[in-house]
Write an enzyme that holds these catalytic residues in place. Structure first.
Site, PDB file in Angstrom:
ATOM      1  N   ARG A 166       0.843  -1.212   0.000  1.00 57.49           N
ATOM      2  CA  ARG A 166       0.000   0.000   0.000  1.00 57.49           C
ATOM      3  C   ARG A 166       0.876   1.261   0.000  1.00 57.49           C
ATOM      4  NH1 ARG A 166      -2.829  -3.801  -0.663  1.00 57.49           N
ATOM      5  NH2 ARG A 166      -4.632  -4.419   0.555  1.00 57.49           N
ATOM      6  N   SER A 239     -10.642   0.298   3.588  1.00 54.92           N
ATOM      7  CA  SER A 239      -9.872   0.033   4.814  1.00 54.92           C
ATOM      8  C   SER A 239      -9.302   1.345   5.344  1.00 54.92           C
ATOM      9  CB  SER A 239      -8.708  -0.908   4.521  1.00 54.92           C
ATOM     10  OG  SER A 239      -9.188  -2.093   3.956  1.00 54.92           O
ATOM     11  N   GLU A 335      -4.623   4.549   6.346  1.00 53.18           N
ATOM     12  CA  GLU A 335      -4.395   4.357   4.908  1.00 53.18           C
ATOM     13  C   GLU A 335      -4.854   5.536   4.044  1.00 53.18           C
ATOM     14  OE1 GLU A 335      -4.995   0.363   3.031  1.00 53.18           O
ATOM     15  OE2 GLU A 335      -6.249   1.507   1.664  1.00 53.18           O
TER      16      GLU A 335
END
Ligand code: FAD
Ligand code: NAP
Length: 339
Positions: A166, A239, A335
């Site tokens: 990520r 998320s 995130e």
């Protein structure tokens, strides 16, 4: 075409959390030339520039005294085809999931596990989007970006992008590059990744024993629709925390108290913990305060029930982070991109 810059524009329709903040200036750009014009405009007016795509990985915490530039360029093109491998290029503003479906309809495999991820092609390299065991780095052929300082175009290879979990060079150097188009190496042969989560089981339930890439895509779409809130119905950014990767000794320590800890050993000897498991075990699943909450089915997803502000969601996230650290000694990293 010259730029159509609007003032005091609500960003509510442009972020999937549905947070109602205003952009001082807002513009949609659909060509390299318009991107250059926007860069010249912010330079001339000494204004901050914020590029966005689908707004599905943003947490907006207040009005933005900036030019918000929505990347809206469209187009998909085959660059090369040797019969087996096909290099496909898509412009930054192409919506991601329809692009995935388009490649599948062309008989090309590679992106099926990344089905139904919201957002645009141009933002996909930002955090090296991933799902069900595949990341875009696995099929990445290159991209073209514009240097925001000089306006020059640069081609990036896989090695140049510094992709991680990520993560990418572009995420680590915010404000430097505008991604204009991305290239993918896709294949005609069928080489499926089914060993992740419930994918194989879902296909078996559907009576499919020899799946095609399109079957895998459809199975993943059906799993995602069951587990994840649709931003059109309930504001969210997917998320909210990354899965923390911790030393094996830390995972063992937690396991001593929680035998059912969910963790996945990594190639480097560390262990990736399921952040959702930690949050659920700490009792946050379904928590709601005002309009900010933790989804009732998926505790990794923070939700906006209507009029939550970005600050309220940020405050909720900070409470969860502090609690997880106190209970497990693990730091959860956010995130979405915070503005
Ligand atoms: P935005 O949210 O608009 O922007 C994200 C960041 O990229 C911002 O910092 C922005 O400034 C920058 N940016 C955008 N476009 C450009 C550009 N062209 N050039 C330079 N910078 C740019 N992510 C996953 O990895 N896997 C998943 O499975 C997944 N599932 C999700 C499910 C749901 C329901 C939701 C809401 C989100 C999910 N996400 C997932 C997160 C998100 O969809 C992805 O990160 C997506 O790539 C973001 O694209 P976007 O166009 O919406 O980006
Ligand atoms: P899940 O299947 O319930 O699994 C929980 C977590 O365990 C996932 O986050 C996943 O990590 C990890 N995991 C599961 N099986 C694994 C395996 N075989 N090997 C290594 N790690 C494994 O997850 P979910 O929430 O329903 O999401 C399914 C997939 O979609 C995941 O890949 C997830 O990342 C992705 N997704 C991402 C977002 C986002 O916004 N980033 C939103 C929704 C879904 P990973 O996350 O590292 O894969």
């Amino acid at each position: 075409m010259s730029l159509h810059i609007r003032e005091q524009v609500s960003l509510k329709p442009f972020n999937t959390f549905g947070i109602d903040v205003k952009a001082r200036w807002f513009v949609e750009v659909d060509s390299d030339e318009q991107v250059r014009q926007a860069l010249a405009w912010v330079r001339e007016h000494q204004v901050v520039l914020l590029p966005i795509g689908g707004g599905s990985n943003l947490l907006l915490t207040g009005d933005l005294n900036a030019l918000v530039m929505r990347m809206a360029s469209r187009g998909v093109q085959v660059l090369s085809d040797d019969g087996q491998q096909v290099v496909v290029e898509a412009q930054a503003g192409e919506p991601w999931h329809p692009f995935v479906l388009q490649t599948l309809a062309m008989g090309l495999a590679g992106l099926e596990n990344l089905s139904l991820i919201p957002g645009t092609v141009g933002a996909a390299p930002m955090q090296n989007i991933g799902a069900y065991g595949v990341e875009i780095k696995d099929v990445f052929a290159g991209l073209t970006a514009m240097d925001r300082q000089s306006g020059e175009l640069r081609d990036f290879s896989l090695a140049d992008c510094g992709f991680g979990y990520r993560d990418s060079l572009f995420k680590r150097e915010p404000g430097r590059w505008l991604i204009l188009r991305v290239r993918f190496t896709l294949i005609r042969a069928v080489q499926l990744h089914l060993d992740y989560g419930p994918v194989r089981q879902r296909l078996a339930e559907q009576g499919i024993s020899a799946p095609t890439p399109s079957d895998v895509s459809a199975a993943i779409c059906s799993i995602r629709r069951e587990k994840l809130p649709d931003p059109a119905e309930l504001g969210n950014a997917g998320s909210f925390f990354k899965n923390p990767v911790v030393p094996a000794a830390v995972a063992e320590q937690i396991k001593a108290d929680h035998a059912d800890l969910v963790g996945y050993p990594q190639a480097d000897g560390q262990v990736k913990l399921a952040a959702g498991w930690l949050i659920e075990r700490a009792g946050w699943k379904g928590f709601r305060e005002g309009d900010a909450g933790v989804h009732r089915l998926q505790s990794l997803v923070l939700v906006n029930y209507g009029s939550a502000t970005g600050q309220q969601l940020q405050a909720l996230a900070a409470r969860i982070q502090a609690d997880i650290f106190a209970r497990f000694g693990v730091h959860l990293e956010m995130e979405p991109n915070l503005y």
